[in-house]
Design an enzyme around this catalytic site. Structure first.
Site, PDB file in Angstrom:
ATOM      1  N   PHE A 136       0.798  -1.140  -0.072  1.00 36.60           N
ATOM      2  CA  PHE A 136      -0.066  -0.011   0.110  1.00 36.60           C
ATOM      3  C   PHE A 136       0.983   1.167   0.053  1.00 36.60           C
ATOM      4  O   PHE A 136       1.767   1.201   0.913  1.00 36.60           O
ATOM      5  CB  PHE A 136      -0.860   0.077   1.227  1.00 36.60           C
ATOM      6  N   ASP A 221       9.202   3.054   1.593  1.00 38.73           N
ATOM      7  CA  ASP A 221       8.029   3.622   1.901  1.00 38.73           C
ATOM      8  C   ASP A 221       8.014   3.216   3.576  1.00 38.73           C
ATOM      9  O   ASP A 221       7.273   2.471   3.996  1.00 38.73           O
ATOM     10  CB  ASP A 221       6.583   3.201   1.314  1.00 38.73           C
ATOM     11  N   LYS A 250       2.360  10.061   8.253  1.00 35.86           N
ATOM     12  CA  LYS A 250       1.757   9.614   9.387  1.00 35.86           C
ATOM     13  C   LYS A 250       2.332  10.128  10.756  1.00 35.86           C
ATOM     14  O   LYS A 250       2.012  11.353  11.015  1.00 35.86           O
ATOM     15  CB  LYS A 250       1.742   8.045   9.386  1.00 35.86           C
TER      16      LYS A 250
HETATM   17  C1  PLP Z   1      -0.971   5.404   5.112  1.00 37.53           C
HETATM   18  C2  PLP Z   1       0.068   4.970   4.202  1.00 37.53           C
HETATM   19  C3  PLP Z   1       0.372   5.565   3.044  1.00 37.53           C
HETATM   20  C4  PLP Z   1      -0.521   6.843   2.496  1.00 37.53           C
HETATM   21  O1  PLP Z   1      -0.539   7.789   3.249  1.00 37.53           O
HETATM   22  P1  PLP Z   1      -1.802   8.908   3.330  1.00 37.53           P
HETATM   23  O2  PLP Z   1      -1.283  10.168   4.308  1.00 37.53           O
HETATM   24  O3  PLP Z   1      -3.068   8.444   3.547  1.00 37.53           O
HETATM   25  O4  PLP Z   1      -1.695   9.589   1.868  1.00 37.53           O
HETATM   26  C5  PLP Z   1       1.449   5.207   1.897  1.00 37.53           C
HETATM   27  N1  PLP Z   1       2.087   4.114   2.494  1.00 37.53           N
HETATM   28  C6  PLP Z   1       2.089   3.548   3.533  1.00 37.53           C
HETATM   29  C7  PLP Z   1       3.075   2.454   3.887  1.00 37.53           C
HETATM   30  C8  PLP Z   1       1.065   3.859   4.427  1.00 37.53           C
HETATM   31  O5  PLP Z   1       0.824   3.012   5.592  1.00 37.53           O
END
Ligand code: PLP
Length: 401
Positions: A136, A221, A250
């Site tokens: 994700f 990420d 986050k």
């Molecule tokens: C939550 C998340 C995203 C997306 O972040 P948003 O602030 O919702 O755009 C991308 N990568 C990972 C691993 C995430 O947990």
């Protein structure tokens, strides 16, 4: 005018299904709803509230900045952004930082940069993005297509091309795809939304090696795994594998929206003036809060505390499981914890969430089979114990159904 949960259904686009109660106030790892009911917060706003709710250091930074300067755009720079960039650079592999407002935007910048570098260094053919199945990376159209979960990216028409998927923790499946046309490999050191699955060290080391062999950039990420969540400032430090580009969001703002892309000077120079941008990125309010959060989270005793608190969680969940036998595995790193349901309970994580709410506990799921805990990094021991007692009551109700 009294507002209620039913107003959500009346006025909001129906892309979410929020819980039945409406939180109105939070302090530390406790939250209160409209009826004054108290909850223990093990959800942390999805791994965002790294210092819980309304931490005095963050409230202080935000209110001080609110009296000072709110927004100037990137036509001008500002002191909170410069200070935060300095902190991130001095604490990580990175030489340069790009600020934005979310995780998706940080990944969008990372992916655009990686393609730009590849194309400028090697020509148009080198454009492929390799990404993990079940990963994700956000919900913009590019990032959601890079994410390996077609259920999120199907149904929106033609997708951007040049994206291929490997199996997570399976180096052979990357070897089968990577070639001279590969611009980058993007990976979560711990798959968060996909079920709280940590990478193996061998896998990340192998990715580093393959990327070097093929002149491809390695993107981590760390939107969910970063900012102290694992007990290190970023998970790459735990693994001892350094990416070329890292995305963060986050926990970075502890509840104030902010994202960042970190990279080296050599790579950063490919985003020359005008190649990429955002109106709000580096906003003084966001950066003031993130700077204050960084100062707290980077303290060695806070990071060490994450590992101790994990121990309390893991032991508590194991004790519940010894009595009730619902989980087949408890995994994750630091305070990103996933408890996978046994096959006989597959698909029922959502029921446990609802039962937990009835017991005054906020938890998350990570896919239909995994209960996810992503609490404040400074949650007190007493709140962990109280929350786990509530969790035990919820799981007891679940197996008794
Ligand atoms: C939550 C998340 C995203 C997306 O972040 P948003 O602030 O919702 O755009 C991308 N990568 C990972 C691993 C995430 O947990």
């Amino acid at each position: 005018m009294a507002l209620s949960r039913s107003d959500f259904d009346q006025y909001m686009v129906p892309n979410y299904a929020p819980a039945a109660f409406v939180p109105v106030r939070g302090a530390g790892s406790r939250v209160w709803d409209q009826e004054g009911r108290e909850y223990v917060d093990f959800a942390g706003g999805i791994a965002v509230n790294a210092l819980g709710h309304c931490h005095p250091a963050l409230v202080g930074a935000l209110t001080a900045q609110a009296q000072q300067l709110w927004h100037v755009s990137n036509v001008f720079t500002n002191e909170p952004a410069l200070a935060l960039a300095q902190k991130l650079v001095s604490a990580t592999f990175a030489d340069k930082v790009f600020f934005c407002n979310s995780g998706a935007e940080a990944n969008e910048a990372a992916l655009k940069l990686a393609r730009r570098v590849a194309i400028e260094r090697h020509g148009e053919k080198k454009h492929k993005v390799l990404s993990a199945l079940n990963s994700f990376h956000g919900r913009t159209f590019f990032t959601v297509c890079v994410g390996g979960q077609p259920k999120y990216s199907d149904g929106f028409g033609p997708k951007p091309g040049g994206i291929e998927y490997f199996e997570y923790n399976n180096l052979a499946s990357v070897e089968a795809l990577i070639d001279d046309e590969t611009a980058c490999v993007i990976v979560e050191p711990i798959q968060g939304e996909g079920g709280v699955t940590p990478a193996t060290r061998e896998f990340l080391q192998g990715l580093r090696k393959l990327c070097d062999q093929h002149d491809a950039l390695l993107i981590f990420d760390e939107v969910q795994s970063g900012v102290g969540r694992t007990g290190s400032l970023y998970a790459y430090i735990d693994y001892g594998v350094t990416p070329d580009i890292l995305s963060s969001a986050k926990g970075l703002g502890g509840g104030f929206p902010v994202g960042a892309m970190l990279t080296t000077a050599e790579i950063a120079k490919h985003l020359a003036v005008g190649t990429h941008g955002t109106t709000y990125g580096g906003n003084p309010l966001a950066c003031a809060v993130a700077g204050a959060l960084f100062d707290v989270v980077s303290q060695p005793e806070v990071l060490a505390g994450v590992r101790q608190k994990r121990q309390q969680f893991v032991e508590g969940i194991a004790a519940i499981n010894a009595k009730l036998g619902v989980f087949k595995e408890v995994r994750g790193l630091g305070l990103l914890i996933g408890a996978e349901l046994k096959d006989e309970y597959a698909g029922q994580a959502r029921e446990i969430l609802a039962l937990a709410a009835q017991q005054g506990l906020m938890v998350l799921m990570a896919g239909p089979n995994v209960i996810r805990f992503a609490p404040s990094l400074v949650i007190p021991q007493a709140d962990i114990a109280d929350g786990l007692a509530r969790f035990e009551r919820a799981v007891t109700a679940f197996v008794g159904q």
